[in-house]
Design a protein around this motif. Structure first.
Motif, PDB file in Angstrom:
ATOM      1  N   ALA A  98       0.830  -1.204   0.000  1.00  0.00           N
ATOM      2  CA  ALA A  98       0.000   0.000   0.000  1.00  0.00           C
ATOM      3  C   ALA A  98       0.865   1.255   0.000  1.00  0.00           C
ATOM      4  CB  ALA A  98      -0.927  -0.011   1.215  1.00  0.00           C
ATOM      5  N   LEU A  99       1.929   1.227   0.799  1.00  0.00           N
ATOM      6  CA  LEU A  99       2.846   2.369   0.832  1.00  0.00           C
ATOM      7  C   LEU A  99       3.535   2.567  -0.512  1.00  0.00           C
ATOM      8  CD1 LEU A  99       4.499   1.869   4.344  1.00  0.00           C
ATOM      9  CD2 LEU A  99       2.865   3.642   3.696  1.00  0.00           C
ATOM     10  N   GLU A 100       3.922   1.441  -1.142  1.00  0.00           N
ATOM     11  CA  GLU A 100       4.603   1.521  -2.434  1.00  0.00           C
ATOM     12  C   GLU A 100       3.674   2.120  -3.494  1.00  0.00           C
ATOM     13  OE1 GLU A 100       7.841   1.393  -4.677  1.00  0.00           O
ATOM     14  OE2 GLU A 100       7.845   0.477  -2.680  1.00  0.00           O
ATOM     15  N   THR A 101       2.418   1.680  -3.486  1.00  0.00           N
ATOM     16  CA  THR A 101       1.449   2.198  -4.454  1.00  0.00           C
ATOM     17  C   THR A 101       1.215   3.691  -4.248  1.00  0.00           C
ATOM     18  OG1 THR A 101       0.347   0.050  -4.576  1.00  0.00           O
ATOM     19  CG2 THR A 101      -0.893   1.964  -5.330  1.00  0.00           C
ATOM     20  N   GLU A 102       1.041   4.079  -2.972  1.00  0.00           N
ATOM     21  CA  GLU A 102       0.814   5.490  -2.670  1.00  0.00           C
ATOM     22  C   GLU A 102       2.028   6.336  -3.037  1.00  0.00           C
ATOM     23  OE1 GLU A 102      -0.352   8.393   1.133  1.00  0.00           O
ATOM     24  OE2 GLU A 102      -0.031   6.229   1.427  1.00  0.00           O
ATOM     25  N   GLU A 103       3.216   5.812  -2.735  1.00  0.00           N
ATOM     26  CA  GLU A 103       4.439   6.569  -3.038  1.00  0.00           C
ATOM     27  C   GLU A 103       4.600   6.776  -4.541  1.00  0.00           C
ATOM     28  OE1 GLU A 103       9.225   6.437  -1.998  1.00  0.00           O
ATOM     29  OE2 GLU A 103       8.024   4.610  -1.903  1.00  0.00           O
ATOM     30  N   THR A 104       4.321   5.721  -5.319  1.00  0.00           N
ATOM     31  CA  THR A 104       4.438   5.837  -6.775  1.00  0.00           C
ATOM     32  C   THR A 104       3.498   6.905  -7.322  1.00  0.00           C
ATOM     33  OG1 THR A 104       5.039   3.505  -6.971  1.00  0.00           O
ATOM     34  CG2 THR A 104       4.232   4.580  -8.956  1.00  0.00           C
ATOM     35  N   GLU A 105       2.258   6.914  -6.828  1.00  0.00           N
ATOM     36  CA  GLU A 105       1.273   7.902  -7.283  1.00  0.00           C
ATOM     37  C   GLU A 105       1.670   9.312  -6.873  1.00  0.00           C
ATOM     38  OE1 GLU A 105      -1.786   9.558  -9.201  1.00  0.00           O
ATOM     39  OE2 GLU A 105      -1.132   7.464  -9.305  1.00  0.00           O
ATOM     40  N   LEU A 106       2.168   9.465  -5.642  1.00  0.00           N
ATOM     41  CA  LEU A 106       2.583  10.787  -5.180  1.00  0.00           C
ATOM     42  C   LEU A 106       3.762  11.323  -5.970  1.00  0.00           C
ATOM     43  CD1 LEU A 106       2.278  10.338  -1.289  1.00  0.00           C
ATOM     44  CD2 LEU A 106       0.832  11.737  -2.776  1.00  0.00           C
ATOM     45  N   ARG A 107       4.696  10.434  -6.302  1.00  0.00           N
ATOM     46  CA  ARG A 107       5.866  10.882  -7.070  1.00  0.00           C
ATOM     47  C   ARG A 107       5.460  11.305  -8.478  1.00  0.00           C
ATOM     48  NH1 ARG A 107      10.468  10.444  -4.487  1.00  0.00           N
ATOM     49  NH2 ARG A 107      10.711   8.941  -2.780  1.00  0.00           N
ATOM     50  N   LYS A 108       4.477  10.616  -9.065  1.00  0.00           N
ATOM     51  CA  LYS A 108       3.999  11.029 -10.386  1.00  0.00           C
ATOM     52  C   LYS A 108       3.340  12.400 -10.313  1.00  0.00           C
ATOM     53  CE  LYS A 108       1.600   7.304 -11.303  1.00  0.00           C
ATOM     54  NZ  LYS A 108       0.719   6.381 -12.059  1.00  0.00           N
ATOM     55  N   ARG A 109       2.557  12.608  -9.262  1.00  0.00           N
ATOM     56  CA  ARG A 109       1.911  13.906  -9.096  1.00  0.00           C
ATOM     57  C   ARG A 109       2.933  15.007  -8.859  1.00  0.00           C
ATOM     58  NH1 ARG A 109      -2.330  12.717  -4.465  1.00  0.00           N
ATOM     59  NH2 ARG A 109      -2.357  15.022  -4.439  1.00  0.00           N
ATOM     60  N   LEU A 110       3.976  14.669  -8.120  1.00  0.00           N
ATOM     61  CA  LEU A 110       5.026  15.653  -7.852  1.00  0.00           C
ATOM     62  C   LEU A 110       5.774  16.019  -9.132  1.00  0.00           C
ATOM     63  CD1 LEU A 110       6.419  17.243  -5.593  1.00  0.00           C
ATOM     64  CD2 LEU A 110       8.004  15.329  -5.311  1.00  0.00           C
ATOM     65  N   GLU A 111       6.026  15.025  -9.980  1.00  0.00           N
ATOM     66  CA  GLU A 111       6.714  15.291 -11.243  1.00  0.00           C
ATOM     67  C   GLU A 111       5.873  16.196 -12.138  1.00  0.00           C
ATOM     68  OE1 GLU A 111       7.599  11.582 -13.015  1.00  0.00           O
ATOM     69  OE2 GLU A 111       9.093  10.986 -11.501  1.00  0.00           O
ATOM     70  N   VAL A 112       4.555  15.940 -12.173  1.00  0.00           N
ATOM     71  CA  VAL A 112       3.666  16.777 -12.981  1.00  0.00           C
ATOM     72  C   VAL A 112       3.664  18.211 -12.457  1.00  0.00           C
ATOM     73  CG1 VAL A 112       1.269  17.168 -13.658  1.00  0.00           C
ATOM     74  CG2 VAL A 112       2.223  14.856 -13.695  1.00  0.00           C
ATOM     75  N   ALA A 113       3.608  18.346 -11.127  1.00  0.00           N
ATOM     76  CA  ALA A 113       3.592  19.679 -10.533  1.00  0.00           C
ATOM     77  C   ALA A 113       4.875  20.443 -10.839  1.00  0.00           C
ATOM     78  CB  ALA A 113       3.393  19.569  -9.019  1.00  0.00           C
ATOM     79  N   LYS A 114       6.000  19.766 -10.736  1.00  0.00           N
ATOM     80  CA  LYS A 114       7.268  20.418 -11.042  1.00  0.00           C
ATOM     81  C   LYS A 114       7.366  20.786 -12.515  1.00  0.00           C
ATOM     82  CE  LYS A 114      10.004  18.344  -7.311  1.00  0.00           C
ATOM     83  NZ  LYS A 114      11.149  17.443  -6.985  1.00  0.00           N
ATOM     84  N   GLY A 115       6.805  19.901 -13.365  1.00  0.00           N
ATOM     85  CA  GLY A 115       6.837  20.176 -14.796  1.00  0.00           C
ATOM     86  C   GLY A 115       6.031  21.413 -15.140  1.00  0.00           C
ATOM     87  N   ILE A 116       4.894  21.591 -14.477  1.00  0.00           N
ATOM     88  CA  ILE A 116       4.055  22.765 -14.723  1.00  0.00           C
ATOM     89  C   ILE A 116       4.782  24.035 -14.301  1.00  0.00           C
ATOM     90  CG2 ILE A 116       1.933  23.942 -14.010  1.00  0.00           C
ATOM     91  CD1 ILE A 116       0.610  21.237 -13.839  1.00  0.00           C
TER      92      ILE A 116
END
Length: 400
Positions: free
Chosen positions: A38-56
């Motif tokens: 569960a932690l791994e799944t949540e971490e993967t999703e959060l990192r994707k969201r963080l990458e999108v935010a930084k890209g914007i």
């Protein structure tokens, strides 16, 4: 809660879990595994969201907003494999070559090991290469049927098959009940190999490192799997074909050493295999016997009988009496065997099932007795004949 703050909490919890696993106190491994996933799944999703935010923020992601237009079902993004990221692969290399543990690594226990045997999950890139290598190398392994079912579950077997009959107009054929005549159950057996540290310690480039690990693990495991399929005892390992007690007695044949090189003998042996099982059947025997007694078989005038095994271009095709042959060192030679030894097998290898989820774990530990780092790979597997009726065992007959 901010994304970065939550990522820090996840990393902290992983450290806590790792401390629990490395400790001496009893822990609930199933519960921990669920939490880690569960932690791994949540971490993967959060990192994707963080990458999108930084890209914007950096102006690398453009958003096209159309007034009064709403996207109801956006196309879902393909989930990333957490075991195939550059970060995970690099962390795994550091773990194997230097023993450095990282929060980026996933540590998993298998169905039969204790807490002390927990190892890091091999990255997907390496695991895929291992599977490919097994398919290319194992002449026995790549012909058997692979399954992935839960250990301990009984799989029903049936000998009855429906029969089609000619019927008169306006009538129906009789129903035939499907009769379950038995079952097959797979256990959890641990297959393990050790990789010499010297083979990987000096490797720096990741592709070379991954290739080295894959080749060493594949070579060792494929050899063990081939041996188990042929002659496994069924105790702590798969049950091999030659040790299966379900093979019909009429299909266990003894052959005298003097008759082993005779064409008539082999024609008779091929006839022992039920016709329904002949399609796809292979002949397995010792490599020296194949070259000496089959390829070198001659008639009463000394002429080669097996000349038909040569192709038009002169190359040898390993077939005999219409059957593919697999010369191997896994069976004893007729010239060196003792009475009762199995010296040849006729079998449809697809009727042999190997059950494994192919989840290979890799662990590195320090051996205090030898003062050296030891690396080992482990997989859980079992295997046995699903249908022993398509097997003919050829045993050496006692002299006299």
């Amino acid at each position: 809660m901010g994304i970065e703050k939550r990522l820090a909490e996840i990393a902290a919890r992983k450290v806590e879990i790792r401390t629990l696993l490395e400790g001496t106190e009893k822990v609930d491994l199933d519960k921990i595994n669920v939490e880690l996933k569960a932690l791994e799944t949540e971490e993967t999703e959060l990192r994707k969201r963080l990458e999108v935010a930084k890209g914007i923020q950096a102006g690398t992601v453009q958003s096209h907003i159309v007034a009064s237009t709403k996207v109801e079902n956006p196309e879902p993004r393909q989930a990333l494999d957490p075991h195939d990221t550059p970060e995970y692969r690099k962390a795994f290399m550091e773990y194997v070559t230097r023993g450095v543990k990282s929060d980026a690594l996933e540590f998993r226990d298998d169905a039969t090991t204790g807490v002390g045997d927990i190892g890091a999950v091999i990255p997907t890139t390496i695991l895929n290469r291992i599977v490919e290598k097994m398919e290319d190398v194992g002449r026995i392994w790549n012909r058997v049927t692979k399954t992935s079912v839960q250990g301990g579950v009984q799989i029903p077997l049936s000998t009855a098959k429906p029969v089609a009959t000619w019927v008169a107009a306006g009538t129906m054929s009789d129903k035939r009940k499907k009769v379950v005549s038995g079952n097959i159950t797979f256990n959890y057996y641990k297959l393990q190999c050790r990789v010499a540290v010297e083979l990987v310690a000096g490797t720096v480039a990741m592709p070379v490192f991954e290739s080295t690990v894959a080749n060493n693990v594949a070579e060792a495991m494929v050899k063990a799997l081939d041996e188990a399929i042929i002659s496994g005892t069924g105790v702590g390992q798969p049950l091999g074909i030659i040790n299966d007690t379900g093979i019909p007695a009429a299909q266990v044949v003894e052959v005298a050493q003097a008759d082993f090189s005779k064409y008539k003998t082999w024609a008779s042996l091929m006839g022992k295999l039920p016709r329904a099982y002949r399609s796809g059947a292979v002949l397995i025997m010792n490599d020296a016997d194949w070259n000496t007694h089959i390829v070198g078989m001659v008639d009463n005038n000394g002429q080669p009988v097996a000349r038909v095994t040569y192709g038009l271009d002169g190359s040898i095709v390993e077939r005999f009496l219409g059957r593919e042959a697999i010369p191997t060192d896994l069976l004893p030679s007729v010239d060196a065997a003792t009475a009762g030894d199995v010296i040849a097998i006729l079998v449809r290898l697809e009727d042999y099932l190997v059950n494994s989820n192919m989840a290979i774990t890799y662990r590195r530990y320090f051996d205090e007795n030898t003062d050296e780092w030891v690396s080992k790979a482990t997989m859980i597997a079992d295997g046995k004949l699903a249908d022993p009726n398509g097997v003919v065992l050829v045993k050496l007959k006692a002299a006299g």
